[in-house]
Motif scaffolding. Structure first.
Motif: not given
Length: 213
Positions: A1-7, A9-14
């Motif tokens: 998973m790229t850093s952009a995808a991880f960020i 996902l975090l934004a979506l969870a938030f």
């Protein structure tokens, strides 16, 4: 998973978590100890309590019913049902507001409720002393009765138990002369109830059954 995808996902969870917290979270119903109470303790027991109910969550909480229990008198004093709602605390004519009815406390809102609790049968005479009581609620999202508020009811402040009056619920409010007068009145009420117990009617004195059919 790229850093952009991880960020992402975090934004979506938030975003989802924030939405749930702000709009869908089921909170708790809080109540606070009253500084005053009103009541009559000679015939049918009647107690008026001013309540502030606060919903800590986002979703409304539906209150289906209320009742009051005397914790120091288990098995002898039945829970007192919620009888009606008042428009003001000070006892007086024309202060009825509503009969008991389901109501809702909006999310993150406080609601004032002046509730009368009492029993339509039997006679009670309590000693002028502290009594631990608990307000219980039947809520729409729970089965059965839930404890809402436990506090000390300072019946030692009652000076005229046969008259529906308002009193402070702070300890140590009576002068010694007033306390002696209240003690005499309570003893007099107990003596008045004794002849009725001889007829076979169930009467409770000081929280204990005096005569049972």
């Amino acid at each position: 998973m790229t850093s952009a995808a991880f960020i992402s996902l975090l934004a979506l969870a938030f975003t989802i978590g924030s939405f749930w917290w702000l709009h869908a979270r089921q909170g708790r119903l809080q109540a606070f100890e009253p500084h005053t109470f009103a009541g009559s303790f000679k015939k049918n027991l009647a107690i008026r309590i001013p309540l502030i109910l606060f919903n800590t969550g986002a979703k409304p909480i539906v209150v289906q019913d209320l009742r009051m229990r005397f914790l120091d008198e288990p098995g002898t004093v039945l829970p007192l049902p919620w009888r009606n709602t008042r428009s003001r605390f000070d006892p007086g004519k024309g202060d009825y507001k509503d009969l008991p009815a389901v109501f809702a406390v909006e999310g993150r809102k406080a609601l004032e409720l002046i509730a009368d609790f009492g029993t339509p049968f039997g006679e009670f005479a309590f000693e002028p002393k502290e009594q631990r009581v608990e307000i219980e609620a039947k809520l729409g999202h729970h089965d059965g009765w839930m404890p809402l508020l436990t506090f000390t009811l300072h019946l030692e402040n009652v000076t005229d138990p046969g008259i529906y009056l308002a009193y402070s619920n702070d300890p140590g409010q009576l002068a010694p002369s007033d306390q002696e007068r209240a003690d005499r009145l309570f003893r007099s009420l107990a003596e008045e109830l004794k002849p009725e117990a001889a007829s076979g009617e169930q009467v409770e004195l000081d929280g204990r059954p005096d005569s049972v059919m």
